[in-house]
Design an enzyme around this catalytic site. Structure first.
Site, PDB file in Angstrom:
ATOM      1  N   SER A 188       0.747  -1.123   0.124  1.00 18.56           N
ATOM      2  CA  SER A 188      -0.218  -0.041   0.160  1.00 18.56           C
ATOM      3  C   SER A 188       1.222   1.749   0.117  1.00 18.56           C
ATOM      4  CB  SER A 188      -0.631   0.332   0.907  1.00 18.56           C
ATOM      5  OG  SER A 188      -1.681  -0.883   1.346  1.00 18.56           O
ATOM      6  N   HIS A 204      -0.488   4.608   4.498  1.00 16.65           N
ATOM      7  CA  HIS A 204      -1.440   5.585   3.198  1.00 16.65           C
ATOM      8  C   HIS A 204      -1.112   6.792   3.106  1.00 16.65           C
ATOM      9  CE1 HIS A 204      -4.453   1.577   3.747  1.00 16.65           C
ATOM     10  NE2 HIS A 204      -2.767   1.016   3.221  1.00 16.65           N
TER      11      HIS A 204
END
Length: 182
Positions: free
Chosen positions: A118, A173
């Protein structure tokens, strides 16, 4: 509009991530967390003890099938959207640098273990948003204008989903996305 280029780097990286997952989860089994740690998950204590390879290796590991599938879908989509503009080498460099830089977000997280691509994907997403913002529409990708709305919608869903799960490292993220914008 640039010439269409098949995102081979994104596709090959997707196949590699899938192979890593299948190797660790044969026949769909889910191994306990200690197996993931043993093969290279990002673990703050182990990195502090000198296991620096974990800064990269965590991006090749995924905890469960849905985790892998969501990351693969995003990787192929981002490959289609950006690889022809970035070039293959730059695409890979941004992915892996994003994976490393995004772990700075772990300093602001209650998590001590990290797996998944991610951080690198969010770095590529940041680059995608930057390219869309700075270049004429139609130059960056082959998708209709609604693609930006789709990305914003995906981010909104991600935020809602993330807020309801304590196993997602939101700070990673966020750090990955901002690393791609710079």
């Amino acid at each position: 509009m640039p010439k269409y280029v098949v995102p081979w780097t994104g596709i090959l990286l997707s196949l590699f991530l899938t192979a890593c997952f299948i190797g660790l989860h044969p026949f769909g089994s889910v191994n306990p967390a200690f197996d993931i740690i043993g093969v290279g998950a990002w673990v703050d204590v182990l990195i502090a003890q000198g296991e620096w390879y974990r800064l990269f290796s965590h991006a090749l590991l995924h905890g469960f099938t849905l985790h892998l599938l969501v990351n693969l879908a995003l990787l192929v989509w981002l490959g289609l959207a950006t690889e022809s503009n970035l070039g293959r080498l730059r695409f890979l460099v941004i992915f892996f640098l994003g994976a490393v830089v995004s772990t700075v977000g772990m300093l602001f997280s209650e998590h001590h273990i990290l797996v998944g691509a991610s951080g690198g994907l969010y770095a590529l997403l940041g680059v995608y948003v930057y390219l869309r913002w700075t270049r004429p529409i139609g130059y960056v990708e082959y998708f209709p204008n609604s693609a930006v709305k789709l990305v914003l919608g995906l981010l909104a869903v991600e935020i809602v989903f993330t807020a309801q799960s304590k196993n997602i490292a939101v700070a990673v993220h966020t750090a990955g996305f901002f690393s791609g914008l710079t």
